[in-house]
Design an enzyme around this catalytic site. Structure first.
Site, PDB file in Angstrom:
ATOM      1  N   ASP A 140       0.838  -1.203   0.000  1.00  0.00           N
ATOM      2  CA  ASP A 140       0.000   0.000   0.000  1.00  0.00           C
ATOM      3  C   ASP A 140       0.871   1.250   0.000  1.00  0.00           C
ATOM      4  OD1 ASP A 140      -2.166  -1.681   0.204  1.00  0.00           O
ATOM      5  OD2 ASP A 140      -2.238  -1.538   2.394  1.00  0.00           O
TER       6      ASP A 140
HETATM    7  N1  URA Z   1      -1.154  -6.086   3.739  1.00  0.00           N
HETATM    8  C1  URA Z   1      -1.691  -4.841   3.781  1.00  0.00           C
HETATM    9  O1  URA Z   1      -2.745  -4.631   4.356  1.00  0.00           O
HETATM   10  N2  URA Z   1      -1.011  -3.853   3.161  1.00  0.00           N
HETATM   11  C2  URA Z   1       0.169  -4.025   2.526  1.00  0.00           C
HETATM   12  O2  URA Z   1       0.737  -3.075   1.995  1.00  0.00           O
HETATM   13  C3  URA Z   1       0.722  -5.326   2.507  1.00  0.00           C
HETATM   14  C4  URA Z   1       0.031  -6.341   3.116  1.00  0.00           C
END
Ligand code: URA
Length: 255
Positions: free
Chosen positions: A114
């Site tokens: 993310d």
């Molecule tokens: N899980 C998440 O919620 N976000 C990420 O960036 C990676 C794994």
């Protein structure tokens, strides 16, 4: 035109090597060589048709030191504020953190982090490797350091290990490992009475927002997320946020 001679296996014309590495179109690469801007193993080579091994060749191209990799697999220490999407929207794309030759080669992120997640991200232009690393059939463990809003209890870890139901799938998803982490310097034996906001979670799957959704499912909330390991590859301590490095042996990230 003189007849084309066959090149020895694993060898290529210098200009073609530069092109394949992402230094620009063939005529641009010819120009770089003809202008004396390319060093091979320390020596200037001004013949675009000179023949060299195409992999692990030490070059300096217009001042940029470069070791050729026929297939690129790189790790990036992703900072917050970058998107993994190839067509980023609100945030700049992680590709902006790579040097121009790698950007030209169109490396794809291996799974996504993310925008606000930091840490280890792999990118590659090796299609079969990308498939292996992202296929649900191949379980590559990924380790996340999670800062939570509320104290993490052992009961929460137990729930994560047993499996929690996420909103898009009735099948529970379980963590491969889930452990509470205490701040360094806590006197030994003090853990039983101390609270911690830090969870270390190892997952074998790569579902959308998986960590955030799993942590929400146990009644907590992710405040900070950092990926520290993929397979046997740890994010190197000396790789600063925003920096990248070659992964020389893909076996370290394969199951
Ligand atoms: N899980 C998440 O919620 N976000 C990420 O960036 C990676 C794994």
């Amino acid at each position: 035109m003189p007849p084309r001679t066959r090149l020895p296996a694993g060898h290529q014309l210098l200009s073609q090597i530069l092109f394949a590495q992402g230094f620009g179109e063939r005529r641009v690469c010819d120009g770089l060589v003809l202008k004396g801007l390319v060093r091979v193993q320390g020596e200037v080579v001004d013949d675009p048709d000179a023949v060299f091994p195409e992999d692990r060749l030490e070059l300096v191209v217009d001042g940029l030191p470069w070791v050729t990799h026929v297939k690129a697999l790189v790790m990036l220490n992703k900072p917050a504020g970058y998107e993994c999407s190839l067509k980023p929207g609100a945030w700049p794309g992680v590709h902006n953190l790579l040097p121009v030759p790698l950007r030209r080669r169109g490396l794809q992120p291996v799974g996504r982090l993310d925008q606000d997640t930091t840490g280890l991200l792999l990118l590659t232009d090796d299609g079969p490797l990308l498939h292996k690393l992202t296929s649900p059939k191949h379980h590559v463990p990924k380790v996340y350091e999670v800062s939570c809003k509320h104290p993490v209890t052992q009961a929460m870890c137990d729930k994560l290990l047993k499996g929690v139901v996420l909103d898009d799938d009735p099948e529970p998803v379980a963590a491969h490992a889930a452990e509470r982490v205490w701040p360094e310097g806590l006197p030994s034996g003090a853990e039983a009475d101390a609270e911690t906001l830090h969870l270390r979670l190892t997952l074998l799957q790569g579902k959308y927002h998986q960590v955030k959704r799993m942590v929400a499912a146990i009644g907590n909330r992710v405040e900070g997320l950092h990926r520290s390991q993929i397979g046997r590859l740890d994010l190197p301590a000396d790789l600063a946020p925003g920096q990248w490095r070659w992964v020389e042996d893909a076996a370290v990230v394969l199951p």
